[in-house]
Design a protein around this motif. Structure first.
Motif, PDB file in Angstrom:
ATOM      1  N   ASP A 201       0.799  -1.367   0.280  1.00 51.34           N
ATOM      2  CA  ASP A 201      -0.045  -0.126  -0.129  1.00 51.34           C
ATOM      3  C   ASP A 201       0.967   1.170  -0.103  1.00 51.34           C
ATOM      4  O   ASP A 201       0.390   2.533   0.185  1.00 51.34           O
ATOM      5  CB  ASP A 201      -1.019   0.003   1.251  1.00 51.34           C
ATOM      6  N   GLY A 202       2.228   1.217  -0.016  1.00 49.02           N
ATOM      7  CA  GLY A 202       3.184   2.221  -0.358  1.00 49.02           C
ATOM      8  C   GLY A 202       3.722   2.833   1.182  1.00 49.02           C
ATOM      9  O   GLY A 202       4.025   4.044   1.118  1.00 49.02           O
ATOM     10  N   TYR A 203       3.400   2.317   2.135  1.00 51.64           N
ATOM     11  CA  TYR A 203       3.868   2.760   3.423  1.00 51.64           C
ATOM     12  C   TYR A 203       5.363   2.933   3.376  1.00 51.64           C
ATOM     13  O   TYR A 203       6.045   1.940   2.978  1.00 51.64           O
ATOM     14  CB  TYR A 203       3.440   1.627   4.786  1.00 51.64           C
ATOM     15  N   LYS A 204       6.036   4.016   3.943  1.00 55.17           N
ATOM     16  CA  LYS A 204       7.462   4.129   3.935  1.00 55.17           C
ATOM     17  C   LYS A 204       7.945   3.867   5.296  1.00 55.17           C
ATOM     18  O   LYS A 204       7.525   4.212   6.329  1.00 55.17           O
ATOM     19  CB  LYS A 204       7.608   5.706   3.625  1.00 55.17           C
ATOM     20  N   LEU A 205       9.145   3.141   5.220  1.00 54.11           N
ATOM     21  CA  LEU A 205       9.571   2.689   6.401  1.00 54.11           C
ATOM     22  C   LEU A 205      10.603   3.914   7.329  1.00 54.11           C
ATOM     23  O   LEU A 205      11.204   4.514   6.764  1.00 54.11           O
ATOM     24  CB  LEU A 205      10.533   1.600   6.267  1.00 54.11           C
ATOM     25  N   ARG A 206      10.195   4.081   8.319  1.00 54.87           N
ATOM     26  CA  ARG A 206      10.767   5.080   9.510  1.00 54.87           C
ATOM     27  C   ARG A 206      11.181   4.570  10.477  1.00 54.87           C
ATOM     28  O   ARG A 206      10.255   4.514  11.399  1.00 54.87           O
ATOM     29  CB  ARG A 206      10.136   6.287   9.365  1.00 54.87           C
ATOM     30  N   PHE A 207      12.153   3.750  11.104  1.00 53.78           N
ATOM     31  CA  PHE A 207      12.596   3.257  12.578  1.00 53.78           C
ATOM     32  C   PHE A 207      13.736   3.612  12.793  1.00 53.78           C
ATOM     33  O   PHE A 207      14.896   3.399  12.322  1.00 53.78           O
ATOM     34  CB  PHE A 207      12.606   1.903  12.404  1.00 53.78           C
ATOM     35  N   SER A 208      13.693   4.586  13.871  1.00 53.77           N
ATOM     36  CA  SER A 208      15.073   5.172  14.382  1.00 53.77           C
ATOM     37  C   SER A 208      15.773   4.072  15.455  1.00 53.77           C
ATOM     38  O   SER A 208      17.092   4.475  15.674  1.00 53.77           O
ATOM     39  CB  SER A 208      14.791   6.547  15.045  1.00 53.77           C
ATOM     40  N   GLY A 209      15.025   3.252  16.208  1.00 53.55           N
ATOM     41  CA  GLY A 209      15.546   2.730  17.254  1.00 53.55           C
ATOM     42  C   GLY A 209      15.396   3.497  18.614  1.00 53.55           C
ATOM     43  O   GLY A 209      15.662   3.156  19.876  1.00 53.55           O
ATOM     44  N   SER A 210      14.594   4.549  18.566  1.00 55.80           N
ATOM     45  CA  SER A 210      13.894   5.178  19.582  1.00 55.80           C
ATOM     46  C   SER A 210      12.750   5.268  19.673  1.00 55.80           C
ATOM     47  O   SER A 210      12.055   6.042  19.150  1.00 55.80           O
ATOM     48  CB  SER A 210      14.470   6.570  19.814  1.00 55.80           C
ATOM     49  N   PHE A 211      11.898   4.369  20.375  1.00 57.29           N
ATOM     50  CA  PHE A 211      10.377   4.372  20.556  1.00 57.29           C
ATOM     51  C   PHE A 211       9.886   5.583  20.586  1.00 57.29           C
ATOM     52  O   PHE A 211       8.861   5.852  19.907  1.00 57.29           O
ATOM     53  CB  PHE A 211       9.932   3.430  21.449  1.00 57.29           C
ATOM     54  N   VAL A 212      10.156   6.295  21.451  1.00 57.51           N
ATOM     55  CA  VAL A 212       9.617   7.702  21.956  1.00 57.51           C
ATOM     56  C   VAL A 212       9.784   8.647  20.673  1.00 57.51           C
ATOM     57  O   VAL A 212       8.621   9.477  20.506  1.00 57.51           O
ATOM     58  CB  VAL A 212      10.167   8.285  23.093  1.00 57.51           C
ATOM     59  N   ALA A 213      10.564   8.620  20.001  1.00 56.04           N
ATOM     60  CA  ALA A 213      10.960   9.519  18.979  1.00 56.04           C
ATOM     61  C   ALA A 213       9.993   8.794  17.886  1.00 56.04           C
ATOM     62  O   ALA A 213       9.436   9.791  16.946  1.00 56.04           O
ATOM     63  CB  ALA A 213      12.436   9.506  18.282  1.00 56.04           C
ATOM     64  N   ASP A 214      10.125   7.586  17.485  1.00 54.17           N
ATOM     65  CA  ASP A 214       9.364   7.159  16.485  1.00 54.17           C
ATOM     66  C   ASP A 214       7.946   7.299  16.536  1.00 54.17           C
ATOM     67  O   ASP A 214       7.155   7.570  15.634  1.00 54.17           O
ATOM     68  CB  ASP A 214       9.715   5.534  16.145  1.00 54.17           C
ATOM     69  N   MET A 215       7.476   7.360  17.766  1.00 49.40           N
ATOM     70  CA  MET A 215       5.760   7.379  18.244  1.00 49.40           C
ATOM     71  C   MET A 215       5.608   8.785  17.896  1.00 49.40           C
ATOM     72  O   MET A 215       4.590   9.081  17.684  1.00 49.40           O
ATOM     73  CB  MET A 215       5.537   6.897  19.764  1.00 49.40           C
ATOM     74  N   HIS A 216       6.296   9.630  18.448  1.00 46.18           N
ATOM     75  CA  HIS A 216       6.086  11.131  18.150  1.00 46.18           C
ATOM     76  C   HIS A 216       5.847  11.461  16.638  1.00 46.18           C
ATOM     77  O   HIS A 216       5.093  12.243  16.249  1.00 46.18           O
ATOM     78  CB  HIS A 216       7.374  11.981  18.746  1.00 46.18           C
ATOM     79  N   GLN A 217       6.772  10.826  15.911  1.00 47.08           N
ATOM     80  CA  GLN A 217       6.494  11.119  14.427  1.00 47.08           C
ATOM     81  C   GLN A 217       5.230  10.364  14.026  1.00 47.08           C
ATOM     82  O   GLN A 217       4.320  11.214  13.077  1.00 47.08           O
ATOM     83  CB  GLN A 217       7.801  10.433  13.465  1.00 47.08           C
ATOM     84  N   ILE A 218       4.672   9.233  14.566  1.00 52.10           N
ATOM     85  CA  ILE A 218       3.647   8.682  13.852  1.00 52.10           C
ATOM     86  C   ILE A 218       2.368   9.458  14.544  1.00 52.10           C
ATOM     87  O   ILE A 218       1.345   9.748  13.756  1.00 52.10           O
ATOM     88  CB  ILE A 218       3.487   7.156  14.785  1.00 52.10           C
ATOM     89  N   LEU A 219       2.472  10.049  15.823  1.00 52.24           N
ATOM     90  CA  LEU A 219       1.490  10.810  16.370  1.00 52.24           C
ATOM     91  C   LEU A 219       1.040  12.027  15.080  1.00 52.24           C
ATOM     92  O   LEU A 219       0.093  12.233  15.242  1.00 52.24           O
ATOM     93  CB  LEU A 219       1.893  11.461  17.584  1.00 52.24           C
ATOM     94  N   HIS A 220       2.342  12.641  14.816  1.00 45.38           N
ATOM     95  CA  HIS A 220       1.975  13.919  14.059  1.00 45.38           C
ATOM     96  C   HIS A 220       1.982  13.855  12.580  1.00 45.38           C
ATOM     97  O   HIS A 220       1.274  14.381  11.836  1.00 45.38           O
ATOM     98  CB  HIS A 220       3.184  14.783  14.271  1.00 45.38           C
ATOM     99  N   LYS A 221       2.361  12.541  12.033  1.00 44.44           N
ATOM    100  CA  LYS A 221       2.218  12.461  10.650  1.00 44.44           C
ATOM    101  C   LYS A 221       1.631  10.767  10.211  1.00 44.44           C
ATOM    102  O   LYS A 221       1.406  10.598   9.012  1.00 44.44           O
ATOM    103  CB  LYS A 221       3.540  11.892   9.945  1.00 44.44           C
ATOM    104  N   GLY A 222       0.931  10.246  11.135  1.00 39.96           N
ATOM    105  CA  GLY A 222       0.208   8.961  11.011  1.00 39.96           C
ATOM    106  C   GLY A 222       1.086   7.765  10.523  1.00 39.96           C
ATOM    107  O   GLY A 222       2.052   8.002  10.634  1.00 39.96           O
ATOM    108  N   GLY A 223       0.028   6.695  10.580  1.00 40.78           N
ATOM    109  CA  GLY A 223       0.720   5.498  10.320  1.00 40.78           C
ATOM    110  C   GLY A 223       0.968   4.605  11.462  1.00 40.78           C
ATOM    111  O   GLY A 223       0.006   4.689  12.473  1.00 40.78           O
ATOM    112  N   MET A 224       1.638   3.891  11.699  1.00 40.15           N
ATOM    113  CA  MET A 224       2.054   2.910  12.810  1.00 40.15           C
ATOM    114  C   MET A 224       3.261   2.296  13.130  1.00 40.15           C
ATOM    115  O   MET A 224       4.216   2.391  12.353  1.00 40.15           O
ATOM    116  CB  MET A 224       0.841   1.939  12.660  1.00 40.15           C
TER     117      MET A 224
END
Ligand code: F6P
Ligand code: MN
Length: 297
Positions: A201-224
């Motif tokens: 479906d075209g989801y783009k991978l973004r995984f930094s290794g910091s849960f809190v930072a990755d979740m902040h991005q998801i909160l503001h940009k959507g996805g999971m």
């Protein structure tokens, strides 16, 4: 508007406000401590993770500070083996803390954060009984995000250490970002199928290794975000009390959802503080999909 004024404008319980302001103030202390040491402590926490000097230092700062304020009765942190009980507290709050989430990234200067959950009493409680959840993210800016069950709000720290409102009542947008932890070769079948659908479906991978930072991005940009159960490690990696529940509470309050793949993790009653859980956190659409796949098996 600063955090103090925001809390009083929203008629937040005075003791809870004091506690939130305590964490804001100590977030500033932790941020200023990053120049201290980027080294390993030479010790491991109860999960077998190598502790950084800053993990232990941030843990001490928060525990010692909380003891002095006597604002809480129970403290549980990711770096401690048991629940700390404070003598003669001013009230019965219980707090759960991941003092420095993502700390393995400190030595490469990526964003890390402090995660906090606040309960009316015992910390061995369902996440949905949390009365407040918050995190402080130390990136190019230091930001604070919190909920008391009345919307999710973002603040940014100024040069004096004061936090100012930047976004009120945040609602997660739809978005096509996915942050998948673990190795693909270890995926379990339902999870593999889920990830395949997102990728098609075209989801783009973004995984930094910091849960809190990755979740902040998801909160503001959507996805999971997910750290799934995998072959040989069916419970996954993340801690229910210190990581999954507080961030899950925030994402849920912002219109998203959180799950262990089958049920809402906020309805799990832990019997131990080191409870580990698979986690899927993000948009209702994505979380609904993995729940369907896993419950079909
Ligand atoms: O606290 C655990 C943690 O560092 C999370 O912040 C992060 O999402 C995850 O572990 C990363 O795990 P791994 O190193 O397996 O990718
Ligand atoms: Mn962590």
């Amino acid at each position: 508007m600063n955090l103090k004024d925001f809390l009083s404008r929203n008629n937040t319980d005075p003791k809870l406000s004091e506690l939130i302001l305590f964490f804001a103030e100590n977030g500033q202390t932790i941020k200023s401590g990053f120049l201290k040491s980027q080294n390993k402590a030479g010790t491991h926490n109860i999960y077998g993770e190598e502790q950084m000097a800053l993990d232990k230092w941030a843990d001490d700062v928060l525990i010692n500070g909380l003891k002095k304020t006597r604002l809480v009765r129970y403290i549980a942190t990711e770096e401690q083996p048991g629940i700390i009980e404070i003598d003669n507290p001013k009230n019965q709050f219980g707090v759960v803390i991941d003092p420095l989430d993502g700390s393995s990234l400190i030595d490469v200067n990526l964003a890390v954060g402090t995660i906090i959950g606040i309960y009316p009493g015992t910390v061995l409680d369902m996440g949905k009984n949390m009365i407040a959840a918050m995190y402080i993210l130390y990136g190019p800016l230091t930001t604070l995000t919190f909920t008391t069950g009345n919307g999710v709000h973002d603040f940014v720290m100024d040069e004096k250490g004061d936090f100012h409102l930047t976004a009120e009542n945040i609602k997660m947008p739809d978005g096509k970002i996915y942050a998948p932890g673990a190795l693909r070769k270890d995926y379990l079948p339902a999870h593999a199928r889920f990830i395949e659908i997102l990728e098609k479906d075209g989801y783009k991978l973004r995984f930094s290794g910091s849960f809190v930072a990755d979740m902040h991005q998801i909160l503001h940009k959507g996805g999971m975000f997910t750290y799934p159960g995998i072959k040989g490690k069916e419970k996954g990696k993340l801690r229910l009390l210190f990581e999954a529940n507080p961030m899950g509470k925030i994402i849920t309050e912002a219109g998203g959802a959180v799950s262990n793949g089958k049920i809402d993790i906020l309805s799990i009653k832990p019997d131990v503080i080191d409870y580990i859980t698979p986690i899927y956190a993000g948009g209702k659409k994505e979380i609904g999909l993995i729940n369907r796949y896993m419950n079909e098996i």
